[in-house]
Design a protein around this motif. Sequence first.
Motif, PDB file in Angstrom:
ATOM      1  N   GLY A  32      -0.296   8.467  15.855  1.00  0.00           N
ATOM      2  CA  GLY A  32       0.308   9.158  17.000  1.00  0.00           C
ATOM      3  C   GLY A  32       1.259  10.213  16.458  1.00  0.00           C
ATOM      4  O   GLY A  32       0.869  11.031  15.625  1.00  0.00           O
ATOM      5  N   ASP A  33       2.507  10.161  16.894  1.00  0.00           N
ATOM      6  CA  ASP A  33       3.502  11.119  16.403  1.00  0.00           C
ATOM      7  C   ASP A  33       4.382  10.524  15.305  1.00  0.00           C
ATOM      8  O   ASP A  33       5.362  11.151  14.874  1.00  0.00           O
ATOM      9  N   VAL A  34       4.067   9.324  14.870  1.00  0.00           N
ATOM     10  CA  VAL A  34       4.903   8.621  13.895  1.00  0.00           C
ATOM     11  C   VAL A  34       4.298   8.784  12.493  1.00  0.00           C
ATOM     12  O   VAL A  34       3.083   8.624  12.321  1.00  0.00           O
ATOM     13  N   THR A  35       5.129   9.114  11.517  1.00  0.00           N
ATOM     14  CA  THR A  35       4.654   9.204  10.132  1.00  0.00           C
ATOM     15  C   THR A  35       3.977   7.899   9.726  1.00  0.00           C
ATOM     16  O   THR A  35       4.507   6.816   9.973  1.00  0.00           O
ATOM     17  N   THR A  36       2.807   8.032   9.130  1.00  0.00           N
ATOM     18  CA  THR A  36       2.069   6.847   8.703  1.00  0.00           C
ATOM     19  C   THR A  36       2.868   6.064   7.668  1.00  0.00           C
ATOM     20  O   THR A  36       3.352   6.631   6.684  1.00  0.00           O
ATOM     21  N   THR A  37       3.007   4.777   7.916  1.00  0.00           N
ATOM     22  CA  THR A  37       3.743   3.901   7.016  1.00  0.00           C
ATOM     23  C   THR A  37       2.787   2.959   6.308  1.00  0.00           C
ATOM     24  O   THR A  37       1.968   2.306   6.946  1.00  0.00           O
ATOM     25  N   VAL A  38       2.889   2.913   5.001  1.00  0.00           N
ATOM     26  CA  VAL A  38       2.102   1.985   4.198  1.00  0.00           C
ATOM     27  C   VAL A  38       3.006   0.810   3.837  1.00  0.00           C
ATOM     28  O   VAL A  38       4.025   0.984   3.165  1.00  0.00           O
ATOM     29  N   LEU A  39       2.647  -0.367   4.321  1.00  0.00           N
ATOM     30  CA  LEU A  39       3.408  -1.578   4.002  1.00  0.00           C
ATOM     31  C   LEU A  39       2.927  -2.109   2.659  1.00  0.00           C
ATOM     32  O   LEU A  39       1.722  -2.277   2.442  1.00  0.00           O
ATOM     33  N   VAL A  40       3.871  -2.356   1.759  1.00  0.00           N
ATOM     34  CA  VAL A  40       3.563  -2.684   0.370  1.00  0.00           C
ATOM     35  C   VAL A  40       4.207  -4.028   0.027  1.00  0.00           C
ATOM     36  O   VAL A  40       5.428  -4.172   0.106  1.00  0.00           O
ATOM     37  N   ALA A  41       3.396  -4.998  -0.357  1.00  0.00           N
ATOM     38  CA  ALA A  41       3.925  -6.309  -0.746  1.00  0.00           C
ATOM     39  C   ALA A  41       3.522  -6.608  -2.193  1.00  0.00           C
ATOM     40  O   ALA A  41       2.436  -6.238  -2.640  1.00  0.00           O
ATOM     41  N   GLY A  42       4.405  -7.277  -2.903  1.00  0.00           N
ATOM     42  CA  GLY A  42       4.084  -7.638  -4.282  1.00  0.00           C
ATOM     43  C   GLY A  42       5.263  -8.320  -4.939  1.00  0.00           C
ATOM     44  O   GLY A  42       6.391  -8.239  -4.437  1.00  0.00           O
ATOM     45  N   ASP A  43       4.991  -8.984  -6.054  1.00  0.00           N
ATOM     46  CA  ASP A  43       6.047  -9.719  -6.753  1.00  0.00           C
ATOM     47  C   ASP A  43       6.672  -8.921  -7.886  1.00  0.00           C
ATOM     48  O   ASP A  43       7.725  -9.293  -8.395  1.00  0.00           O
ATOM     49  N   ASP A  44       6.020  -7.829  -8.284  1.00  0.00           N
ATOM     50  CA  ASP A  44       6.530  -7.023  -9.397  1.00  0.00           C
ATOM     51  C   ASP A  44       7.141  -5.745  -8.821  1.00  0.00           C
ATOM     52  O   ASP A  44       6.439  -4.900  -8.256  1.00  0.00           O
ATOM     53  N   GLU A  45       8.456  -5.624  -8.969  1.00  0.00           N
ATOM     54  CA  GLU A  45       9.162  -4.506  -8.330  1.00  0.00           C
ATOM     55  C   GLU A  45       8.696  -3.151  -8.874  1.00  0.00           C
ATOM     56  O   GLU A  45       8.546  -2.190  -8.117  1.00  0.00           O
ATOM     57  N   ASP A  46       8.472  -3.077 -10.194  1.00  0.00           N
ATOM     58  CA  ASP A  46       8.025  -1.809 -10.789  1.00  0.00           C
ATOM     59  C   ASP A  46       6.650  -1.418 -10.251  1.00  0.00           C
ATOM     60  O   ASP A  46       6.395  -0.241  -9.977  1.00  0.00           O
ATOM     61  N   ALA A  47       5.786  -2.383 -10.120  1.00  0.00           N
ATOM     62  CA  ALA A  47       4.442  -2.110  -9.603  1.00  0.00           C
ATOM     63  C   ALA A  47       4.509  -1.611  -8.162  1.00  0.00           C
ATOM     64  O   ALA A  47       3.827  -0.649  -7.771  1.00  0.00           O
ATOM     65  N   ALA A  55       6.327   4.750   2.488  1.00  0.00           N
ATOM     66  CA  ALA A  55       6.058   3.394   1.984  1.00  0.00           C
ATOM     67  C   ALA A  55       7.228   2.503   2.357  1.00  0.00           C
ATOM     68  O   ALA A  55       8.383   2.912   2.250  1.00  0.00           O
ATOM     69  N   VAL A  56       6.924   1.295   2.799  1.00  0.00           N
ATOM     70  CA  VAL A  56       7.975   0.332   3.126  1.00  0.00           C
ATOM     71  C   VAL A  56       7.684  -0.975   2.390  1.00  0.00           C
ATOM     72  O   VAL A  56       6.559  -1.487   2.429  1.00  0.00           O
ATOM     73  N   ASP A  57       8.702  -1.466   1.715  1.00  0.00           N
ATOM     74  CA  ASP A  57       8.591  -2.728   0.987  1.00  0.00           C
ATOM     75  C   ASP A  57       8.519  -3.873   1.996  1.00  0.00           C
ATOM     76  O   ASP A  57       9.475  -4.133   2.730  1.00  0.00           O
ATOM     77  N   ALA A  58       7.371  -4.539   2.025  1.00  0.00           N
ATOM     78  CA  ALA A  58       7.159  -5.621   2.994  1.00  0.00           C
ATOM     79  C   ALA A  58       7.473  -6.993   2.411  1.00  0.00           C
ATOM     80  O   ALA A  58       7.234  -8.000   3.074  1.00  0.00           O
ATOM     81  N   GLY A  59       7.991  -7.019   1.167  1.00  0.00           N
ATOM     82  CA  GLY A  59       8.382  -8.299   0.596  1.00  0.00           C
ATOM     83  C   GLY A  59       7.499  -8.742  -0.556  1.00  0.00           C
ATOM     84  O   GLY A  59       6.743  -7.943  -1.117  1.00  0.00           O
ATOM     85  N   PRO A  60       7.596 -10.016  -0.921  1.00  0.00           N
ATOM     86  CA  PRO A  60       6.817 -10.548  -2.050  1.00  0.00           C
ATOM     87  C   PRO A  60       5.327 -10.632  -1.703  1.00  0.00           C
ATOM     88  O   PRO A  60       4.940 -10.452  -0.547  1.00  0.00           O
ATOM     89  N   LEU A  61       4.524 -10.939  -2.715  1.00  0.00           N
ATOM     90  CA  LEU A  61       3.078 -10.979  -2.492  1.00  0.00           C
ATOM     91  C   LEU A  61       2.696 -12.029  -1.433  1.00  0.00           C
ATOM     92  O   LEU A  61       1.658 -11.900  -0.778  1.00  0.00           O
ATOM     93  N   ARG A  62       3.550 -13.042  -1.247  1.00  0.00           N
ATOM     94  CA  ARG A  62       3.279 -14.037  -0.196  1.00  0.00           C
ATOM     95  C   ARG A  62       3.151 -13.396   1.181  1.00  0.00           C
ATOM     96  O   ARG A  62       2.463 -13.909   2.054  1.00  0.00           O
ATOM     97  N   ARG A  63       3.830 -12.292   1.392  1.00  0.00           N
ATOM     98  CA  ARG A  63       3.770 -11.613   2.707  1.00  0.00           C
ATOM     99  C   ARG A  63       2.407 -10.959   2.957  1.00  0.00           C
ATOM    100  O   ARG A  63       2.135 -10.503   4.063  1.00  0.00           O
TER     101      ARG A  63
END
Lengths: 190, 190
Positions: free
Chosen positions: B122-137, B152-160
């Motif tokens: 729509g009119d909202v910037t596309t957000t990619v939710l990113v989950a993972g256990d390695d912060e650098d990755a 990009a938005v950090d969605a938490g650990p890989l469990r998410r």
Amino acid sequence: MAHLSIIGTGTMAQAIADVARKGGSTVDLIGRGDTTPVTGDVVVLAVPYGAVAEIVEQRGAELAGKVVVDITNPVDFETFDGLVVPADSSAAAEIQAALPDSRVVKAFNTTFAGTLTAGTVGDVTTTVLVAGDDEDAKRLVSDVVDAAGLRAVDAGPLRRARELEALGFQQITLAASEKVSWTGGFAVVA
Amino acid sequence: MAHLSIIGTGTMAQAIADVARKGGSTVDLIGRGDTTPVTGDVVVLAVPYGAVAEIVEQRGAELAGKVVVDITNPVDFETFDGLVVPADSSAAAEIQAALPDSRVVKAFNTTFAGTLTAGTVGDVTTTVLVAGDDEDAKRLVSDVVDAAGLRAVDAGPLRRARELEALGFQQITLAASEKVSWTGGFAVVA
């Protein structure tokens, strides 16, 4: 429109009451400990998931035949790392199992109170995702939402409550970690 | 920016390649059956979940030490009524278990190809939710997204990833039932 009995008097209870009244429905707000009979065709359990069991125990017979709306996100607030319901189930499925003679509808768990009151998530009309196995029950709840100028979207059978609760949980984690605000979150763009 | 090897040549592979190039990254697109070595620091598995096991088998050793991006939604396409991974797990967790020496990141499973290419839901910037256990990755993948003007938005650990896959599944069911379009869906409003 409909007549709703909302059990709970917190932020979400108030926000859902506002939505219902805006659309022309009548509302009774009933405190959790209150024993006032529920007279609504639609009964909204606007309480934390942990408080539902007691209401089911006290009011199970009274809720028979009614449309019962589960708005909960059964987050494990000790760990904030998962849900307290079985992974292949949902709060809604557990409540339906406990209230076999009620028609349980999952709704309002993916909308923060602020977005219900504002009617928008950012610039997008607030969408209430509604899941349930009884089409008439879903339509009744959806009509209450639509009449207030919000948008109800049929999210599928009650089994989809598992996905809606995952979505609600993810949204809460994003707000709690300040990635989104409590007036933002997931907007549904048609 | 980064150098990406994207395995897969479908719509999502192309859309992710477009995003990466827009942000100044270099990209190799590698067909599923191709045996070309992956040279990227980031390897995107842009294939259906059912095709991942074969890639893991063929390229497991080669993927050691790399950031592996899982974009899959492991929907049971026979029933369209659930996922093919265990309820308490996720495709990402299964892939991490199969690739213990890689750093698995879940991303791009909650964005339709059309919203990656357009840059907006729509009119909202596309957000990619990113989950993972390695912060650098996670940061590496997030930087590729942000550099393209997406968010990009950090969605938490890989469990998410369990929640992100539920969200992706729900979004697909809404699009398949024409409740939202394939250029719409869940926008993330800050």
